[in-house]
Write an enzyme that holds these catalytic residues in place. Sequence first.
Site, short mmCIF file in Angstrom:
data_model
loop_
_atom_site.label_atom_id
_atom_site.label_comp_id
_atom_site.label_asym_id
_atom_site.label_seq_id
_atom_site.Cartn_x
_atom_site.Cartn_y
_atom_site.Cartn_z
N LYS A 1 0.31 -1.26 -0.37
CA LYS A 1 -0.02 0.12 0.07
C LYS A 1 0.65 1.19 -0.22
O LYS A 1 1.93 0.98 0.03
CB LYS A 1 -0.58 -0.34 1.10
CG LYS A 1 -2.00 0.84 1.47
CD LYS A 1 -3.25 -0.09 0.46
CE LYS A 1 -4.21 0.50 0.76
NZ LYS A 1 -5.53 0.18 0.61
P1 NAD Z 1 -12.64 8.13 -2.44
O1 NAD Z 1 -11.46 8.78 -2.93
O2 NAD Z 1 -13.33 7.56 -4.22
O3 NAD Z 1 -13.82 8.27 -1.89
C1 NAD Z 1 -13.11 9.07 -0.10
C2 NAD Z 1 -14.96 8.95 0.51
O4 NAD Z 1 -14.75 9.04 1.48
C3 NAD Z 1 -15.26 10.68 -0.91
O5 NAD Z 1 -17.07 10.68 -0.10
C4 NAD Z 1 -14.99 11.47 0.12
O6 NAD Z 1 -15.84 12.97 0.43
C5 NAD Z 1 -14.99 10.95 1.63
N1 NAD Z 1 -14.03 10.98 3.16
C6 NAD Z 1 -12.93 11.39 2.84
N2 NAD Z 1 -12.42 11.85 4.45
C7 NAD Z 1 -13.43 11.87 5.31
C8 NAD Z 1 -14.35 11.97 6.56
N3 NAD Z 1 -13.28 12.21 7.19
N4 NAD Z 1 -14.66 12.14 7.26
C9 NAD Z 1 -16.19 11.03 5.81
N5 NAD Z 1 -15.97 11.27 5.29
C10 NAD Z 1 -14.75 11.33 4.64
O7 NAD Z 1 -12.19 5.88 -1.79
P2 NAD Z 1 -12.70 5.03 -2.12
O8 NAD Z 1 -11.74 4.27 -3.30
O9 NAD Z 1 -13.99 4.95 -2.61
O10 NAD Z 1 -12.38 4.42 -0.88
C11 NAD Z 1 -12.90 4.11 0.38
C12 NAD Z 1 -12.26 3.27 0.81
O11 NAD Z 1 -12.95 1.83 0.86
C13 NAD Z 1 -11.11 3.75 1.85
O12 NAD Z 1 -10.73 3.07 2.83
C14 NAD Z 1 -10.36 2.48 0.32
O13 NAD Z 1 -9.35 2.10 0.90
C15 NAD Z 1 -11.35 1.12 0.85
N6 NAD Z 1 -11.24 0.58 -0.03
C16 NAD Z 1 -11.33 0.87 -1.48
C17 NAD Z 1 -11.57 0.13 -2.88
C18 NAD Z 1 -11.76 0.63 -4.28
O14 NAD Z 1 -11.26 -0.18 -4.94
N7 NAD Z 1 -11.40 1.94 -4.00
C19 NAD Z 1 -11.00 -0.78 -2.54
C20 NAD Z 1 -10.71 -1.00 -1.04
C21 NAD Z 1 -11.21 -1.23 0.32
#
Ligand code: NAD
Length: 434
Positions: free
Chosen positions: A119
Amino acid sequence: MITIPKDLDTKEKKIPLRGMMENVMEQFNSASDHINLHPNIRKILSITNNEIIVHFPVKMDNGDVAIFTGYRVQHNNALGPYKGGLRYHPTVDIDAARALAMWMTWKTSLAGLPYGGGKGGIQLDPTKYSAGELERITRRFTFALADNIGPEHDIPAPDVNTNSQTMAWMADTYMSTRPPAERSANQHVVTGKPAGSGGLEGRDRATGFGVFLTIKFWAERNNEVLKGKTFTVQGFGNVGYWAAYFLELEGAKLVAVQDAFGSIQNKNGIEVAALFKYAQAHKGSIVAYPDALPLDKDDFFSTACDICIPAALGNQITIENAPFIKAKLIAEGANGPTNVEGEQILIKNGVTIIPDILCNSGGVIGSYFEWLQNRNGELWQLDEVMMKIEKKMKESFDKVNKYAEEHHLDMRTAAYCIAIQRIERAYVERGIFP
Ligand code: NAD
């Protein structure tokens, strides 16, 4: 087969840890105790293999040069190349990258993929930079990582504030810096690319779809129906949006959303597509969405609902808010959203947690399919991809539940036990070089 002496117990030698790292280590130690993990393997898995920190200059739009710090932590590659996302966020540091890399090792192992865990990311607030600056930052970061990543060595993917565009820039930079004859053979250096540039149809929705599937499997197992169930989502980005999209299709009702900018609620339901359209038109923010009321930030987790999906950052459900959670199911879309103390309260209150390494594994499963597609020179269809993701998610879900029932464990500990045992087996069979 080798016999490894059981001489050292790393629990005694544990380095003091904080934040997400402390959580992942507590989870790891608890599962390792349960399976009586070989002490030498515990030692190996308690540390990260490689930690790369790069400082690199980028020309800004105004002509100034800014220096950025990027991280890539490679936790373990016993089962295959390192795999895991890159995050652009002010909270990215070595501690967060280590914890998130470890979670990836457990996740890929649990999903039965031929990958290890890695990561990384850059410590920055992307809202402060233009699209051109973000492109130059991404390309220079990729260049700085150089041979520390590679299609058979370490394969990044999107995470918070990175997306298919980021991956397209990374792939292009990496391929452009290879000798001409090798260029096109390196497309699978990253996954999560746009479908037109070697990406996989459906990779965009793979994580949220997987989150939804685990909720659906949970409902089926408990003779519940999703139609009419209420749910809340923290984070309305890639994962949160797609999870909400699929739940709504099943007749569930979104009643509160929180993102980085604010929180909203509507007991009668928030239309997912309309909110998505609104957020897109408002720089990703859900604030002031007309068909909902504002909600105090601290009241989000106590909103009345059946299912809560934390899909933003780590350490969100803690001792502070866990006692007030009304949902009976937490589906962890984010990595590490529930800390150890928060989890203990939830379990005591009878709340089920579908743990991150299972719940959000649809993303890395989709990434694996993209990697295979690139490696084999194939192009897969959307329905085929979705079917394959569902099959793999179901296998993992059933495996975790069976283990949890047989060993009287919560789902997280069960998932960790399965994941760690697979890696342990690889070490025991192969031995330790030299
Ligand atoms: P993203 O950037 O598309 O979206 C993130 C969202 O979280 C946004 O709506 C943002 O405004 C919100 N956010 C950020 N800080 C915040 C806070 N302090 N309080 C409330 N909301 C907040 O990211 P994503 O790809 O959707 O990833 C979200 C989570 O899922 C992360 O923990 C990531 O590690 C995990 N994840 C993502 C993937 C993937 O394929 N993208 C896979 C597995 C896990």
